[in-house]
Every structure is written in C-alpha cells, then in structure tokens.
Design an enzyme around this catalytic site. Structure first.
Site, PDB file in Angstrom:
ATOM      1  N   GLU A 105       0.830  -1.212   0.000  1.00 23.32           N
ATOM      2  CA  GLU A 105       0.000   0.000   0.000  1.00 23.32           C
ATOM      3  C   GLU A 105       0.864   1.262   0.000  1.00 23.32           C
ATOM      4  O   GLU A 105       1.721   1.440   0.883  1.00 23.32           O
ATOM      5  CB  GLU A 105      -0.910  -0.017   1.242  1.00 23.32           C
ATOM      6  CG  GLU A 105      -1.863   1.172   1.287  1.00 23.32           C
ATOM      7  CD  GLU A 105      -2.793   1.126   2.507  1.00 23.32           C
ATOM      8  OE1 GLU A 105      -3.084   0.029   3.021  1.00 23.32           O
ATOM      9  OE2 GLU A 105      -3.216   2.207   2.946  1.00 23.32           O
TER      10      GLU A 105
ATOM     11  N   LYS B 191      -6.843  -0.950  11.896  1.00 21.56           N
ATOM     12  CA  LYS B 191      -6.299  -1.335  10.584  1.00 21.56           C
ATOM     13  C   LYS B 191      -5.095  -0.446  10.253  1.00 21.56           C
ATOM     14  O   LYS B 191      -4.074  -0.907   9.737  1.00 21.56           O
ATOM     15  CB  LYS B 191      -7.387  -1.212   9.506  1.00 21.56           C
ATOM     16  CG  LYS B 191      -7.006  -1.785   8.156  1.00 21.56           C
ATOM     17  CD  LYS B 191      -6.218  -0.846   7.271  1.00 21.56           C
ATOM     18  CE  LYS B 191      -5.851  -1.484   5.942  1.00 21.56           C
ATOM     19  NZ  LYS B 191      -5.003  -0.658   5.124  1.00 21.56           N
TER      20      LYS B 191
ATOM     21  N   ASP C 299       5.217 -14.341  11.566  1.00 19.53           N
ATOM     22  CA  ASP C 299       3.907 -14.870  11.201  1.00 19.53           C
ATOM     23  C   ASP C 299       2.864 -13.749  11.345  1.00 19.53           C
ATOM     24  O   ASP C 299       2.419 -13.443  12.449  1.00 19.53           O
ATOM     25  CB  ASP C 299       3.609 -16.048  12.147  1.00 19.53           C
ATOM     26  CG  ASP C 299       2.290 -16.723  11.856  1.00 19.53           C
ATOM     27  OD1 ASP C 299       1.440 -16.111  11.191  1.00 19.53           O
ATOM     28  OD2 ASP C 299       2.109 -17.855  12.322  1.00 19.53           O
TER      29      ASP C 299
ATOM     30  N   HIS D 181      -2.891  10.594   0.271  1.00 17.30           N
ATOM     31  CA  HIS D 181      -3.017   9.244  -0.242  1.00 17.30           C
ATOM     32  C   HIS D 181      -2.989   9.243  -1.753  1.00 17.30           C
ATOM     33  O   HIS D 181      -2.331   8.441  -2.379  1.00 17.30           O
ATOM     34  CB  HIS D 181      -4.388   8.692   0.190  1.00 17.30           C
ATOM     35  CG  HIS D 181      -4.267   7.505   1.082  1.00 17.30           C
ATOM     36  ND1 HIS D 181      -5.306   6.677   1.349  1.00 17.30           N
ATOM     37  CD2 HIS D 181      -3.217   7.009   1.769  1.00 17.30           C
ATOM     38  CE1 HIS D 181      -4.915   5.734   2.165  1.00 17.30           C
ATOM     39  NE2 HIS D 181      -3.658   5.914   2.432  1.00 17.30           N
TER      40      HIS D 181
HETATM   41  C1  MEV Z   1      -5.633   3.086   5.486  1.00 13.71           C
HETATM   42  O1  MEV Z   1      -4.814   2.010   5.069  1.00 13.71           O
HETATM   43  C2  MEV Z   1      -5.617   3.225   6.989  1.00 13.71           C
HETATM   44  C3  MEV Z   1      -6.536   4.303   7.582  1.00 13.71           C
HETATM   45  O2  MEV Z   1      -7.862   4.077   7.156  1.00 13.71           O
HETATM   46  C4  MEV Z   1      -6.422   4.195   9.075  1.00 13.71           C
HETATM   47  C5  MEV Z   1      -7.400   5.082   9.825  1.00 13.71           C
HETATM   48  O3  MEV Z   1      -8.480   5.391   9.350  1.00 13.71           O
HETATM   49  O4  MEV Z   1      -7.042   5.423  10.981  1.00 13.71           O
HETATM   50  C6  MEV Z   1      -6.146   5.665   7.090  1.00 13.71           C
END
Ligand code: MEV
Length: 765
Positions: free
Chosen positions: A404, A589, A605, A710
């Site tokens: 990513e 995430k 792992d 992004h």
């Molecule tokens: C994207 O890979 C991760 C985010 O969505 C994490 C978040 O919202 O805190 C930007």
C-alpha cells in the site's frame, strides 16, 4: 584513523550506596546498556566535558608511549541509557569516559582487555571522570565501566566476584530521576549537624552490606540465600529511611516504597539502586518466573515497568562490530535505490554488498520449494526503509514490506514528529506464550465433575512444568522454559489447561505445540478425562510490547492547523475510536499497516499477529464499564503541558530465531538492518511502527483528510499500471494529481499526451 567502535557498560549498585563513601564495601554490577564511541567523521556534535577530559588523558598516555598520530575525540552514543526521553541513572558518564579511553587504546593497537592495559585504562578513566565531574564520586561506576562483571569495591580497590547462579535480577524504573550529587550534599550537611544520627544510619547501612555479601553467593539452597538477601535489603531500606529522615532528602519516594512493598509481598528482595529519590529499584528473586510474575503484576496494578532483560555483570570495555544506527536520513526518499542502499549501509555499518540480498529474486526457487508445498513461484513485494525511528534512545532503520502506497512515508513522517518529543518509550512483557490442552469427560462419565478434574491438574503443577522443561532442554539453557500452569473450567463438560512458557527469542509456535502434546497424556491420567486439542493460543496477551510517545504541539502543526488544534483533533479522533467499534476497526487497521509491514519484512507470522491484535482489541473495557468490547489498540490524550500523548500495548509474538527469519535471505537481512538481536526488541520496533502509523493516520484524518496525501502516492501506482516507466512515473503521477482524476483510463490518456509532447524521457530509475 580508527574505524572500530568501542563500548563500555553502565552500572548499577546492588548494595553499598552511601556507606561506600564511609569506607564500607559496595557490590556493583556492569549492565548491558552501553556507551559506544566511534569515529567522529564530520559530526558537528559538541564535545562534552567527560569526552574532552578522557581524550586528553589518553592522548597524554599514548604520546608518552611514542604514539603521535592520535584521532580527534570520538562521538559517543548513550542512547541505551534512556527510557523514552528520560536518561536512567545507570552511570552513563563513567561509561562515556571508559568508552573514549577504550576507543583510543584500540586505535593504537592496544587490547583494553589485556590485564596490564586494563589497569592503565582504569586509572585514566578514573582521573578523567573525576576531573570532568569535579571529584566526589566513589569511582565504582568507572570501575564497572572499564572492567565489567560484578565488582566488590572498597576504598577504590576492586575485585571481581562471581554472580550467584540462583539470583535473577531486574530493575524497576521508579520515575523521577535522583540528582545524586544534591542528595549526597544534603546528607553530608545533615551529618555535620547530627553526627550521632548519621553514624547510626551508616551503621545500619554497613550492617546491611555485610548481611548482603554473606547471603549473595552461590549456595545449594537458593531459598535460604534469598531469605538472607531479603533481610539485608530490608535493613538497608531502614538505613535509607533513617538517612532520609535526618537529612530531609526524599530518598525513599512513594513510588520506591510501593515497589519495595509489592516485591516483599511476592517474597522478593528490593531496594533502591543508587542514591534513591526515584530512578531505579533493584529486585532480586531466586527464580526467573517469580521475577517475571512480579513485573507483570507491577505493570498491571501500578503501571510501572520492570526491566527484566538487562544482562547483569556484562563485559567491560569491548570492541563492537557496528556503529550505532543513525535513523535520521534527511532526504532519503529523494535518492535512487542504489543511493538509498548506500545510505542504509553507512547508517548501520553494514557492508553495502550485503544489501544485494534485496535484489529481485533473492528467494530462489530451491529455497522456496522447501519452505512450503506445491511451489510454482514466489511473490515479490516492495521492501522499504522507514526512517527517524528512535526507541528508548536508540535509533532504528525499520524495514517495511507492504503493497500500500503511503504507509512507509506516513510512518517515517510520524516517527519524526515523535522524535521531536524524545522518541518512543518502550518496555516488554517477558516472552510468555500459552500452550492449551482441551479436556473433556471420558465417554462413559455420566456426571463429570469439572472442578475435581481442575483440582487434580493443579495438584501436579510442578510435575507438568518439569515435563514441559524436559521437552525443551535448549530453551531452558537459553534462560526460557515453563513458567506456570493455569486451569480453566470453561464449561461443566470442558476444562482447559494452560502451560505458560517463556519462549525467549523464538516466536514459539512449534515448541508450545510440543509442550501441549507432551503433557496431555499425564493430564488424561490424573483427571480420567480425554484430551482434545493440544495447540498454542494465538492470543499472546502475556507477551505485549508497551509503547508510548509524547509529541510537542509545534511538531504537529501544519495543513492549515496550529499545533494545539491538531492535538485537540487527534484526541477527539481517539475518543471516536474508543466509543465506536466501527471506527476502532479502521483505527486498528491503520496500526496494522505499520505492524504487519515489519512483521512481514522480518519473516514473522503476520496471521498470528493479526489474530492476536484483534482478539486483544476485543478485550478492551467497554466505555459504559459493563464488560469488554472491541476497542482501539492505541489511544491519544492531551498531557497537562499540552503535548500529545499516545500509548499502546500490543501482543507481539515474534522471534529473531527460527522459522522464516532464518530461511528467507531478505528476512535475515531485515533483522540485520534493524540490529535487533532479541524478540522483545523486535516487538518494540513493531509496536512503534504501529503507533507511528496510527499517529500519521489520525493527524491526516483529523485535519485535511486522508485523500490528498493518499492520492498523490496512489497516483504513482496508477501511473505504473498505465505503463509509465522511469521518469514518466513521477511526471504522470503529478499530472494525475493536478488533473484531480486519479483513474486508470485518465492515466492512459495523459501518458499518451505526455509522450506525444515529448515529455516522457523514459530513462530507467
Ligand atoms: C488506510 O490504510 C488506513 C486508515 O484508514 C487508518 C485510519 O483510518 O485510521 C487511514
């Protein structure tokens, strides 16, 4: 010119503080926090008084021996003496003096480990340190730094003593640091006014030293020795309380008293190490498991960290294979790949040729074919280096493997902000993992009694621990092994037995599974129940890395917002995640973006890491106080001084030995770039990458939104997908961002335009 870095250890008093100044003996241990002296190069760092004095002394010494080509003073790194931004009282200035002297002696071809050279090194270091500090110290710290080991120190004379086999030693950080010289001055002033009270207190302290020295030696009866050491430390603490009472110096702070009381409750010995007034408390146990259990409870109940993995009685002055890493590589992202490799090699001291293991195809078919079944190829992913990471005063260049865009840039950028506040603070639980055995009633048991089965298992706890240890003698040799047994009745017809195993530097899955299978027949025999599953638990909640960071608001300012505004917005973002599992999942995430990238790069792992992290996140206390529910792993608050404060505990079942960490050449190299030699260190780096990723995401989301940053990075992969190559990639990405439509079809059209206009020069990058 000397290219060999040379280091010297810090120290901790085990006993004899204050009384040593009145002629009593002291016991001082060298610790594996090290000052590392290395070639200054074109460093502009100012030379400290200790470095200058040590350099002048050793220069004079070498000149007298006919050496005239003497290097300028080296740069000395003392990062290891730090917890977050706070330097611990582990004798860093003595270690600096010793490392500088060792550095120049080594450069002149002398071996500081040779006994005659060592004697001279000690005299030089003592003189330099006394000169830089204005005299006054006992010199025990300098002796430990030069000679290493465990030293009996009296009237400036030292003798090495053996570390008793039975003793397991940890240190607890009691917070605010003591200013030793101020305490000593306060005590001395009081002594002049109340000589009788002073003599009484010193008498008590000296008696404690004698008691301690008698008990702290090898013995066939560790429990008896520990009892003697406990009695001695109690006497010592009485002596310190008396000194505090007569001088008014706050030697025994509430935090120190809490640690001592809690250690006593667990049957362990504890006393301040050094002048008191905060800083370190030494804790002594006769079993590693007892020490670890105490550390876990102290952290859970009082939020205090036990540093249980410091090597005690470490080597004195010694040559090092590599310089301490410098992770602050300004402009790294602008370099081409070859230049980046060169920069990484220089910053870590690795040979640049070593980095060819990162070339495409590093994992050859033969190796791949032996890693898993039915192999038909390999999958390549980009491997990048995140910069700016500083953890407990030590720099790390962090290898991250991820598909990513923006993850590595965001983590590096956030690590830079955290660095502005002194870097990450981290500590680790002992590497305890859980092997589970499921027990169910035998088929013919009409009225199973789960509690009776559980009681039968509890009865044979010691035998189970012995069986588990016998299954892994090499683990026991390395200081690991079985630590505890827990029995859980999860249903009237199901009992689950946990064997807790200290896995040291291995992830541990295989060894835990062996333990589960080894003890299962015995469990069946004592309960009459039948064993079912025998496997590790991937909820590694006993093996967390605890990471925190404090960031000054000005380091967060930008994107049209002031620093204090960004702090408020990030705190609100954290609150959102704490209140809403839908947001907490995305918040986590983002943390796993950083975590998984390092786990993958180091051959660990990542499925285990994911499973564990999310299960752990589901054990967060619910905001209404009613039970648990899924919540954020990291939370952010505003400190009293307006700084942003973030913290996270993360299960980190990772290793630096075994598994793919050995087999995969890139994983091996990634560990070398990191310079991590222990699982707990790697766990801390992984947690730091997670916290940094979370900070970056929260800051972007809480200000201009995630899409702008992004999308400009995403534009690059769209450009690549459209067929751009070389310099075209950046040109097309910029054109896509300017256009505002970052889509594949648009990219193809823009690339055609670019080429038609002669803009696509297409050199290879
Ligand atoms: C994207 O890979 C991760 C985010 O969505 C994490 C978040 O919202 O805190 C930007």
């Amino acid at each position: 010119m000397n290219d060999i870095p040379v280091s010297a250890p810090g120290k901790a008093f085990l006993i004899g503080e204050y009384a040593v100044l009145e002629g009593a003996p002291a016991l001082v241990a060298a610790l594996d926090v090290r000052a590392v002296a290395h070639r200054a190069g074109n460093s502009k760092r100012p030379v400290s008084a200790v470095v200058r004095c040590a350099h002048q002394r050793v220069k004079g010494y070498l000149e007298a021996r006919g050496e005239h080509d003497i290097d300028p003073p080296p740069v000395v790194e003392t990062g290891g003496f730090t917890m977050g931004a706070r330097k611990l009282g582990l004798g860093s200035s003595a270690a600096v003096a010793a490392s500088v002297i060792g550095y120049h002696l080594t450069a002149a071809g002398l071996d500081p480990f040779d006994p005659s050279v060592r004697e001279d090194a000690l005299s030089l270091a003592l003189a330099a340190h006394a000169e830089a500090q204005g005299g006054g110290g006992s010199g025990a710290d300098v002796a430990a730094a030069v000679l290493g080991g465990l030293l009996h120190f009296q009237d400036r004379k030292t003798r090495s003593v053996a570390m008793p086999q039975w003793a397991h030693i940890g240190f607890v950080d009691a917070g605010a640091p003591a200013v030793t010289s101020r305490f000593v001055a306060q005590v001395k002033a009081a002594a002049a006014e109340q000589p009788g009270a002073y003599a009484d207190a010193i008498g008590t302290l000296s008696a404690a030293v004698d008691q301690f020295l008698t008990a702290f030696r090898d013995s066939p009866n560790p429990a008896k020795s520990l009892a003697g050491v406990r009695a001695a430390t109690q006497t010592h603490n009485e002596g310190l309380r008396a000194l505090a009472a007569m001088s008014g110096a706050p030697i025994m702070t509430p935090a120190i008293e809490t640690i001592i009381a809690e250690a006593q409750a667990d049957g362990l010995a504890a006393k301040p190490s050094g002048a008191g007034g905060g800083d370190l408390v030494v804790v002594i146990a006769d079993s590693r498991a007892d020490l670890d259990r105490f550390g876990e409870r102290l952290h859970r109940e009082h939020g205090m960290a036990l540093l249980g993995d410091l090597k005690i009685a470490d080597r004195g002055i010694r040559a090092e294979e590599r310089v301490p890493t410098n992770s602050r590589l300004a402009g790294f992202f602008k370099l081409d790949i070859e230049a980046r490799r060169q920069a990484v090699a220089e910053a870590t001291g690795l040979d640049v040729a070593r980095l060819s293991d990162l070339d495409v195809g590093a994992l050859d078919m033969h190796r791949a074919n032996h890693m898993i079944e039915n192999v038909v190829g390999t999958l390549e992913l980009p491997l990048a280096i995140a910069t700016n990471f500083r953890i407990n005063g030590r720099d790390f260049l962090v290898p991250m493997c991820v598909e990513e865009a923006s993850v590595v840039a965001a983590a590096s950028n956030a690590a830079k902000m955290i660095r502005a506040g002194g870097g990450f603070s981290a500590h680790s639980d002992p590497p305890w993992m859980i092997a589970q055995v499921q027990l169910t009633p035998a088929g013919d048991d009409a009225r199973p009694d789960a509690n009776a089965a559980a009681a039968a298992v509890a009865e044979i706890k010691d035998a189970l621990l012995g069986m588990a240890d016998a299954a892994h003698p090499r683990l026991v040799e390395r200081g690991g092994g079985a630590r505890d047994v827990e029995v859980r009745v999860v249903d009237p017809a199901m009992v689950v037995v946990h064997i807790l195993v200290d896995c040291r530097d291995a992830m541990g899955a295989n060894l835990l599974n062996t333990v589960a299978e080894t003890v299962a027949p015995r469990l069946e025999a004592v309960t009459g129940w039948t064993s079912g599953l025998r496997i590790l638990s991937n909820l590694s909640d006993r093996r967390c890395s605890h990471i925190s960071a404090r960031i000054p608001p000005e380091a967060l300012a930008g994107k049209g917002f002031s620093g204090p505004e960004v702090v408020e917005r990030i705190v609100s973002a954290s609150r959102f995640a704490e209140l809403d599992p839908y947001r907490a999942t995305t918040h986590n995430k983002g943390i796993m973006n950083g975590v998984d990238a390092v786990v993958l790069a180091t051959g660990n792992d990542w499925r285990a890491m994911e499973a564990s992290a999310h299960a752990f996140a589901a054990t967060r206390e619910s905001p209404d106080g009613k039970g648990c529910r899924y919540g954020p792993l990291a939370v952010w608050r505003k400190g009293e001084d307006g700084w942003l404060e973030g913290k996270m505990s993360l299960p980190t079942a990772v290793g630096v030995v075994g598994g793919a960490t050995r087999v995969h050449p890139v994983a091996r190299l990634a560990l070398e770039i990191l310079g991590c030699t222990s699982g707990h260190e790697l766990g801390q780096v992984i947690a730091a990458a997670g916290l940094a990723s979370n900070l970056a995401a929260c800051r972007a989301l809480a200000t201009e939104g995630i899409q702008r940053g992004h999308m400009s990075l995403h534009a690059r992969s769209i450009a690549l997908g459209a067929g751009a190559s070389g310099a075209e990639v950046e040109q097309l990405a910029a054109a896509l961002v300017a256009d505002g439509e970052i889509k594949a079809e648009r990219a193809c059209a823009l690339l055609t335009e670019l080429r038609a206009a002669g803009g696509g020069t297409n050199p290879t990058n």
